[in-house]
Design a protein around this motif. Structure first.
Motif, PDB file in Angstrom:
ATOM      1  N   ASN A  62       0.889  -1.253  -0.206  1.00 58.78           N
ATOM      2  CA  ASN A  62      -0.075  -0.116   0.064  1.00 58.78           C
ATOM      3  C   ASN A  62       0.799   1.303  -0.035  1.00 58.78           C
ATOM      4  N   ILE A  63       2.062   0.976  -0.485  1.00 60.49           N
ATOM      5  CA  ILE A  63       2.988   2.670  -0.422  1.00 60.49           C
ATOM      6  C   ILE A  63       3.347   2.698  -1.979  1.00 60.49           C
ATOM      7  N   ASP A  64       3.310   3.965  -2.320  1.00 61.39           N
ATOM      8  CA  ASP A  64       3.665   4.351  -3.804  1.00 61.39           C
ATOM      9  C   ASP A  64       4.787   4.455  -3.993  1.00 61.39           C
ATOM     10  N   GLY A  65       5.312   3.911  -5.008  1.00 62.97           N
ATOM     11  CA  GLY A  65       6.966   3.694  -5.513  1.00 62.97           C
ATOM     12  C   GLY A  65       7.546   2.842  -4.639  1.00 62.97           C
ATOM     13  N   ALA A  66       6.794   1.984  -4.163  1.00 62.52           N
ATOM     14  CA  ALA A  66       7.366   0.655  -3.383  1.00 62.52           C
ATOM     15  C   ALA A  66       8.142  -0.188  -4.221  1.00 62.52           C
ATOM     16  N   PRO A  67       9.294  -1.169  -3.630  1.00 60.21           N
ATOM     17  CA  PRO A  67       9.888  -1.897  -4.777  1.00 60.21           C
ATOM     18  C   PRO A  67       9.372  -2.878  -5.525  1.00 60.21           C
ATOM     19  N   ARG A  68       9.525  -3.109  -6.707  1.00 56.30           N
ATOM     20  CA  ARG A  68       9.155  -4.184  -7.476  1.00 56.30           C
ATOM     21  C   ARG A  68      10.326  -4.829  -8.128  1.00 56.30           C
ATOM     22  N   THR A  69      10.488  -6.201  -8.099  1.00 57.47           N
ATOM     23  CA  THR A  69      11.675  -7.021  -8.457  1.00 57.47           C
ATOM     24  C   THR A  69      11.179  -8.092  -9.203  1.00 57.47           C
ATOM     25  N   GLN A  70      11.995  -8.314 -10.409  1.00 58.90           N
ATOM     26  CA  GLN A  70      11.625  -9.372 -11.424  1.00 58.90           C
ATOM     27  C   GLN A  70      13.219  -9.902 -11.574  1.00 58.90           C
ATOM     28  N   THR A  71      13.231 -11.224 -11.573  1.00 59.95           N
ATOM     29  CA  THR A  71      14.635 -11.891 -11.801  1.00 59.95           C
ATOM     30  C   THR A  71      14.097 -13.129 -12.488  1.00 59.95           C
ATOM     31  N   LEU A  72      15.344 -13.509 -13.620  1.00 57.05           N
ATOM     32  CA  LEU A  72      15.096 -14.636 -14.263  1.00 57.05           C
ATOM     33  C   LEU A  72      16.397 -15.279 -14.216  1.00 57.05           C
ATOM     34  N   SER A  73      16.629 -16.550 -13.995  1.00 55.14           N
ATOM     35  CA  SER A  73      18.106 -17.001 -13.713  1.00 55.14           C
ATOM     36  C   SER A  73      17.978 -18.393 -14.446  1.00 55.14           C
ATOM     37  N   GLY A  74      19.225 -19.188 -15.009  1.00 56.70           N
ATOM     38  CA  GLY A  74      19.219 -20.266 -15.344  1.00 56.70           C
ATOM     39  C   GLY A  74      20.619 -20.726 -15.086  1.00 56.70           C
ATOM     40  N   ASP A  75      20.831 -21.996 -14.881  1.00 61.48           N
ATOM     41  CA  ASP A  75      22.364 -22.698 -14.549  1.00 61.48           C
ATOM     42  C   ASP A  75      22.448 -24.148 -15.127  1.00 61.48           C
ATOM     43  N   PHE A  76      23.244 -24.654 -15.441  1.00 64.40           N
ATOM     44  CA  PHE A  76      23.508 -26.060 -15.957  1.00 64.40           C
ATOM     45  C   PHE A  76      24.885 -26.532 -15.660  1.00 64.40           C
TER      46      PHE A  76
END
Length: 307
Positions: A62-76
């Motif tokens: 409920n806070i304007d400008g609060a953090p938003r995070t997206q990650t995409l990872s891959g390993d092999f």
């Protein structure tokens, strides 16, 4: 973007995200044990399959400008069982500040006693954007906010080590060895720093054929302060179909988590963070993760991935 009221709120966000001060805050994850490349490059290959994971986190609802995070990872792992590779891409936004990054990971792994010891190295870059064109100020024409988009390009490297057996695991990492601070006018300079250290570990306790308990903890030393998580996960049903857990974070946050294995390759995880005490003005944080593996049989010794 929601309206931001006045220069003082922007200045507060500026200090919080560390764009014009020496600090560089890192994204917060609740499912870090299953998003391992985000905290330790030595994690690469520990699943012993081609492993892809996507994560979305929305914080302080409920806070304007609060953090938003997206990650995409891959390993092999490669054909050489001692070598594994990985790639991490992320986007982190708070208020008018957006940080995107790409890091490539190399891990070298050796057999040690009944487990494996992995040494990891990552290298890549982050780009910080200050989007002043999205600021709505009370006083038009304020010279502090000229409406431009400012960018800061920050190459970086990280190191880590990770040891795991069929019963327990432990990791130590410094995901970013360089800290950027103002140098001249609009120029920033990277400086070697050991001020972002992560230490974590856990162990599995089999209770029955359909029940296992996995306590774990993480200590994060950053900017001369220590954050820690205490976690306890319960693994239920045959083939570890369901996993639930609770976590306590010393920033007055409780985390509830659940993970469901749809089939041997696909897994979905969700966490809800609830702040209490003085931090309880928010409506909590949500995090969802999707993981897919390109092989049915997993020959991993890592207790995060029980056979």
């Amino acid at each position: 973007m929601s309206y931001l009221k006045g220069k003082w709120f922007i200045l507060f966000c500026l200090l919080l995200c560390g764009f014009t001060c020496r600090a560089q805050n890192n994204p917060v994850y609740s499912q870090y044990l299953f998003n391992g490349l985000a905290i330790n490059p030595a994690y690469a290959g520990s699943r012993e399959v081609l492993n892809l994971a996507a994560l979305y986190r929305t914080q302080w609802m409920n806070i304007d400008g609060a953090p938003r995070t997206q990650t995409l990872s891959g390993d092999f792992p490669l054909r050489n069982p001692q070598v594994a590779l990985g790639l991490l891409v992320f986007n982190d936004k708070i208020s008018i500040y957006r940080k995107t990054g790409v890091f490539a990971t190399y891990a070298f792994r050796v057999k040690m006693n009944e487990g494996k010891l992995s040494f990891g190295l990552q290298a890549g870059f982050e780009q910080m954007r200050e989007e002043q064109d999205k600021v709505h100020v009370i006083e038009p024409g304020d010279p502090m906010f000229d409406g431009e988009i400012h960018r800061l390009f920050m190459p970086n490297v990280g190191i880590g080590t990770y040891y795991y057996t069929s019963r327990y695991f432990a990791g130590l990492s410094i995901p970013k060895l360089l800290v950027y601070s103002p140098h001249k006018a609009d120029a920033y300079k990277g400086k070697l720093s050991f001020n972002n250290v992560m230490l974590y570990g856990g162990m599995v306790f089999p209770i029955s054929t359909n029940l296992k308990i996995r306590p774990s903890t993480l200590l994060h030393y950053e900017q001369k302060s220590i954050l820690f998580d205490l976690n306890c996960n319960v693994i239920l049903l045959p083939e570890e179909t369901l996993e639930v857990g609770l976590s306590y974070r010393n920033s007055n946050v409780m985390v509830a988590m659940a993970q469901v294995r749809i089939n041997p390759q696909l897994c979905i995880g969700y966490t809800y963070d609830h702040a209490f005490g003085k931090a309880s003005i928010t409506k909590g944080s949500h995090e969802i993760m999707l993981r897919y593996e390109f092989r049915y049989r997993v020959n991993a010794e890592n207790p995060l991935y029980l056979k």
